[in-house]
Design a protein around this motif. Structure first.
Motif, PDB file in Angstrom:
ATOM      1  N   ILE A  50       0.840  -1.188   0.000  1.00 51.67           N
ATOM      2  CA  ILE A  50       0.000   0.000   0.000  1.00 51.67           C
ATOM      3  C   ILE A  50       0.877   1.241   0.000  1.00 51.67           C
ATOM      4  O   ILE A  50       1.956   1.248   0.594  1.00 51.67           O
ATOM      5  N   ASN A  51       0.418   2.245  -0.708  1.00 56.18           N
ATOM      6  CA  ASN A  51       1.013   3.575  -0.653  1.00 56.18           C
ATOM      7  C   ASN A  51      -0.131   4.499  -0.257  1.00 56.18           C
ATOM      8  O   ASN A  51      -1.006   4.787  -1.062  1.00 56.18           O
ATOM      9  N   PHE A  52      -0.137   4.931   0.997  1.00 57.02           N
ATOM     10  CA  PHE A  52      -1.247   5.665   1.588  1.00 57.02           C
ATOM     11  C   PHE A  52      -0.773   7.054   1.994  1.00 57.02           C
ATOM     12  O   PHE A  52       0.245   7.189   2.676  1.00 57.02           O
ATOM     13  N   THR A  53      -1.498   8.090   1.582  1.00 54.94           N
ATOM     14  CA  THR A  53      -1.102   9.458   1.885  1.00 54.94           C
ATOM     15  C   THR A  53      -2.318  10.273   2.304  1.00 54.94           C
ATOM     16  O   THR A  53      -3.398  10.129   1.729  1.00 54.94           O
ATOM     17  N   VAL A  88       0.452  15.464   5.004  1.00 53.39           N
ATOM     18  CA  VAL A  88       0.615  15.497   6.452  1.00 53.39           C
ATOM     19  C   VAL A  88       0.915  14.117   7.041  1.00 53.39           C
ATOM     20  O   VAL A  88       1.339  14.010   8.191  1.00 53.39           O
ATOM     21  N   PHE A  89       0.720  13.055   6.238  1.00 53.12           N
ATOM     22  CA  PHE A  89       1.020  11.702   6.712  1.00 53.12           C
ATOM     23  C   PHE A  89       1.125  10.775   5.512  1.00 53.12           C
ATOM     24  O   PHE A  89       0.393  10.938   4.532  1.00 53.12           O
ATOM     25  N   SER A  90       2.039   9.818   5.590  1.00 51.24           N
ATOM     26  CA  SER A  90       2.104   8.776   4.562  1.00 51.24           C
ATOM     27  C   SER A  90       2.501   7.462   5.221  1.00 51.24           C
ATOM     28  O   SER A  90       3.142   7.439   6.270  1.00 51.24           O
ATOM     29  N   ALA A  91       2.091   6.374   4.594  1.00 45.84           N
ATOM     30  CA  ALA A  91       2.373   5.042   5.117  1.00 45.84           C
ATOM     31  C   ALA A  91       2.536   4.074   3.956  1.00 45.84           C
ATOM     32  O   ALA A  91       1.902   4.219   2.918  1.00 45.84           O
ATOM     33  N   ASN A  92       3.385   3.102   4.163  1.00 48.12           N
ATOM     34  CA  ASN A  92       3.573   2.031   3.193  1.00 48.12           C
ATOM     35  C   ASN A  92       3.282   0.676   3.815  1.00 48.12           C
ATOM     36  O   ASN A  92       3.705  -0.351   3.312  1.00 48.12           O
ATOM     37  N   ASN A  93       2.558   0.695   4.940  1.00 47.22           N
ATOM     38  CA  ASN A  93       2.304  -0.517   5.681  1.00 47.22           C
ATOM     39  C   ASN A  93       0.968  -0.366   6.393  1.00 47.22           C
ATOM     40  O   ASN A  93       0.690   0.681   6.967  1.00 47.22           O
TER      41      ASN A  93
END
Length: 99
Positions: free
Chosen positions: A39-42, A51-56
């Protein structure tokens, strides 16, 4: 013998609101899903600033940016998800940070 079927549906879920006010109820925003390989979540503020991002899917947002707690506002999220069956989907929407 108990057999678990791997025919489960691909699922991505994010709540529409959370309240990081340290009352231990919905203080963090969690990404949830079934069969997610990557996942690439922003998350962006209303002006388009990240303001936030996640790859998990284990990563959580606590409502802060650069160490400061953000105020009540509506944010935009985008997620590029690849499921274990190699299906790729894009998701986007709004989420509210409520105090």
């Amino acid at each position: 013998a108990f057999i678990v079927s791997d025919c489960q549906e691909n699922v991505f879920f994010i709540p529409t609101a959370f309240s990081p006010n340290y009352d231990n109820i919905n203080d963090r925003l969690f990404i949830r899903g079934i069969n997610i390989e990557s996942i690439n979540f922003t998350i962006y503020d209303r002006y388009g600033k990240e303001v936030f991002s996640a790859n998990n899917t284990n990563d959580v947002w606590d409502g802060t940016y650069n160490g400061k707690i953000l105020g009540t506002d509506v944010f935009i999220y985008k997620a590029d998800v690849i499921f274990f069956n190699k299906e790729s989907k894009q998701f986007s929407g709004n989420l509210s940070l409520i105090k």
